[in-house]
Design an enzyme around this catalytic site. Structure first.
Site, PDB file in Angstrom:
ATOM      1  CG  ASN A 190      -1.655   1.103   1.315  1.00 27.29           C
ATOM      2  OD1 ASN A 190      -1.711   2.358   0.848  1.00 27.29           O
ATOM      3  ND2 ASN A 190      -3.033   0.920   1.834  1.00 27.29           N
ATOM      4  CE  LYS A 194      -1.894  -0.117   5.565  1.00 22.69           C
ATOM      5  NZ  LYS A 194      -1.875  -1.564   5.836  1.00 22.69           N
ATOM      6  CG  ASP A 207      -3.734  -6.246   9.554  1.00 26.20           C
ATOM      7  OD1 ASP A 207      -3.616  -6.210   8.316  1.00 26.20           O
ATOM      8  OD2 ASP A 207      -4.809  -6.272  10.388  1.00 26.20           O
ATOM      9  CG  PHE A 243      -4.933   5.674   2.485  1.00 29.50           C
ATOM     10  CD1 PHE A 243      -4.155   6.393   3.424  1.00 29.50           C
ATOM     11  CD2 PHE A 243      -5.354   4.413   2.931  1.00 29.50           C
ATOM     12  CE1 PHE A 243      -3.464   5.732   4.577  1.00 29.50           C
ATOM     13  CE2 PHE A 243      -4.375   3.696   4.119  1.00 29.50           C
ATOM     14  CZ  PHE A 243      -3.684   4.481   5.020  1.00 29.50           C
ATOM     15  N   GLY A 244      -8.509   5.434   2.377  1.00 28.75           N
ATOM     16  CA  GLY A 244      -9.147   4.954   3.053  1.00 28.75           C
ATOM     17  C   GLY A 244     -10.478   5.619   3.624  1.00 28.75           C
ATOM     18  CG  HIS A 258      -3.918   4.489  12.832  1.00 24.32           C
ATOM     19  ND1 HIS A 258      -3.971   5.710  12.388  1.00 24.32           N
ATOM     20  CD2 HIS A 258      -4.092   3.464  11.973  1.00 24.32           C
ATOM     21  CE1 HIS A 258      -4.174   5.409  10.888  1.00 24.32           C
ATOM     22  NE2 HIS A 258      -4.330   4.411  10.639  1.00 24.32           N
ATOM     23  NE  ARG A 259      -0.153   3.016   8.475  1.00 27.21           N
ATOM     24  CZ  ARG A 259      -1.448   3.745   8.260  1.00 27.21           C
ATOM     25  NH1 ARG A 259      -1.445   4.975   7.765  1.00 27.21           N
ATOM     26  NH2 ARG A 259      -2.359   2.716   8.131  1.00 27.21           N
TER      27      ARG A 259
HETATM   28  P1  IMP Z   1      -4.648  -3.566   5.314  1.00 29.31           P
HETATM   29  O1  IMP Z   1      -3.866  -3.037   4.079  1.00 29.31           O
HETATM   30  O2  IMP Z   1      -5.080  -4.596   5.214  1.00 29.31           O
HETATM   31  O3  IMP Z   1      -3.793  -3.052   6.694  1.00 29.31           O
HETATM   32  O4  IMP Z   1      -5.894  -2.686   5.395  1.00 29.31           O
HETATM   33  C1  IMP Z   1      -6.115  -1.270   6.089  1.00 29.31           C
HETATM   34  C2  IMP Z   1      -7.360  -0.916   5.624  1.00 29.31           C
HETATM   35  O5  IMP Z   1      -7.749  -0.162   6.937  1.00 29.31           O
HETATM   36  C3  IMP Z   1      -7.006   0.202   4.447  1.00 29.31           C
HETATM   37  O6  IMP Z   1      -7.351  -0.189   3.237  1.00 29.31           O
HETATM   38  C4  IMP Z   1      -8.171   1.284   4.851  1.00 29.31           C
HETATM   39  O7  IMP Z   1      -9.289   1.089   4.483  1.00 29.31           O
HETATM   40  C5  IMP Z   1      -8.153   1.183   6.418  1.00 29.31           C
HETATM   41  N1  IMP Z   1      -7.205   2.159   7.050  1.00 29.31           N
HETATM   42  C6  IMP Z   1      -5.942   1.844   7.776  1.00 29.31           C
HETATM   43  N2  IMP Z   1      -5.224   2.866   8.068  1.00 29.31           N
HETATM   44  C7  IMP Z   1      -5.942   4.016   7.726  1.00 29.31           C
HETATM   45  C8  IMP Z   1      -5.630   5.351   7.745  1.00 29.31           C
HETATM   46  O8  IMP Z   1      -4.803   5.974   8.101  1.00 29.31           O
HETATM   47  N3  IMP Z   1      -6.560   6.359   7.121  1.00 29.31           N
HETATM   48  C9  IMP Z   1      -7.758   5.329   6.736  1.00 29.31           C
HETATM   49  N4  IMP Z   1      -7.999   4.426   6.313  1.00 29.31           N
HETATM   50  C10 IMP Z   1      -7.138   3.274   7.126  1.00 29.31           C
END
Ligand code: IMP
Length: 226
Positions: free
Chosen positions: A9, A12, A78, A166-167, A194-195
């Site tokens: 990603n 990230k 994650d 994003f997300g 959180h990150r």
């Molecule tokens: P992963 O890549 O399986 O860890 O999926 C994490 C998912 O959580 C992402 O696709 C987003 O939908 C959501 N997510 C995680 N971190 C964030 C953030 O910092 N902002 C917005 N959405 C997040």
């Protein structure tokens, strides 16, 4: 020493590089993205099956998998969104909550629409939510070196706001700032997110972690010479 940022990603990767920038400058540490490894090899690395039952289990699965695949120390995370009114959903299923969309952007949009639908009519107090990030660092031999978690509290708004991040960023409203996470600059988001919390905790222990790794590498070399 090279440390792998073990995620496909790019959003990230960008945030992690920004957060760790200060603590890795002039440290002898080089942060490498998976895309650089893939480019150097000229072959893709398949994504691992994330079948853990928690953010922590999935972070460890990813770190182990990519450390083994690349022979590097791997940092994986994650992350996702927990909403109180939905008993913690979408949780570890955040990335594919709505189950549709070819691209990351399409999936994000569909996920946000589904979340708003699920929360239709929910009172303000029930919209409490948080982003969670579990981080795991695994050595090239598969040993877990460090794990931590960070959280970012807010509440789910009634419509998407902002173009940053994003997300679910456009839906996580931060009451004390009067803005959603997508309306923050990257510096503002990283300072609270959180990150940001998880990777700053890692930055604090990086020097001792690296000393342990160099020591282990030295010991292995000595054994080989015997
Ligand atoms: P992963 O890549 O399986 O860890 O999926 C994490 C998912 O959580 C992402 O696709 C987003 O939908 C959501 N997510 C995680 N971190 C964030 C953030 O910092 N902002 C917005 N959405 C997040």
């Amino acid at each position: 020493m090279r440390l792998l940022i073990a995620t496909q990603n790019q959003n990230k990767v960008r945030e992690i590089r920004e957060i760790l920038e200060g603590s890795t400058k002039n440290s002898g540490l080089e942060l490498v993205g998976l895309d650089e490894i893939v480019e150097a090899r000229g072959a893709p690395i398949e994504e691992p099956v994330e079948d853990g039952l928690s953010f922590e289990e999935n972070a460890r699965i990813k770190a182990r998998y990519y450390a083994k695949a690349t022979g590097l120390v791997a940092i994986a995370e994650d992350s996702g969104l927990e909403v109180d009114a939905l008993d913690g959903a979408p949780g570890i299923h955040s990335a594919r909550y709505a189950g549709v969309g070819e691209s990351r952007e399409e999936r994000d949009r569909a996920n946000n629409q589904k979340l708003l639908r699920e929360l239709e009519g929910a009172a303000e107090a029930e919209r409490a939510a948080r982003f969670v990030c579990a981080l795991s660092v695994v050595s090239s031999t598969g040993e877990v070196l460090y794990e931590t978690r960070g959280e970012f509290e807010g509440r789910i708004g009634t419509e998407p706001r902002g173009d940053g991040g994003f997300g679910y960023d456009p839906l996580l409203f931060i009451p004390e700032l009067g803005k959603t996470s997508a309306e923050l600059t990257s510096e503002e988001k990283n300072a609270r997110s959180h990150r940001g919390a998880a990777f700053r905790a890692l930055a604090k222990v990086l020097p001792s972690l690296l000393a342990t790794l160099s020591q282990a590498a030295g010991d292995t070399k000595l054994e080989g010479e015997r």
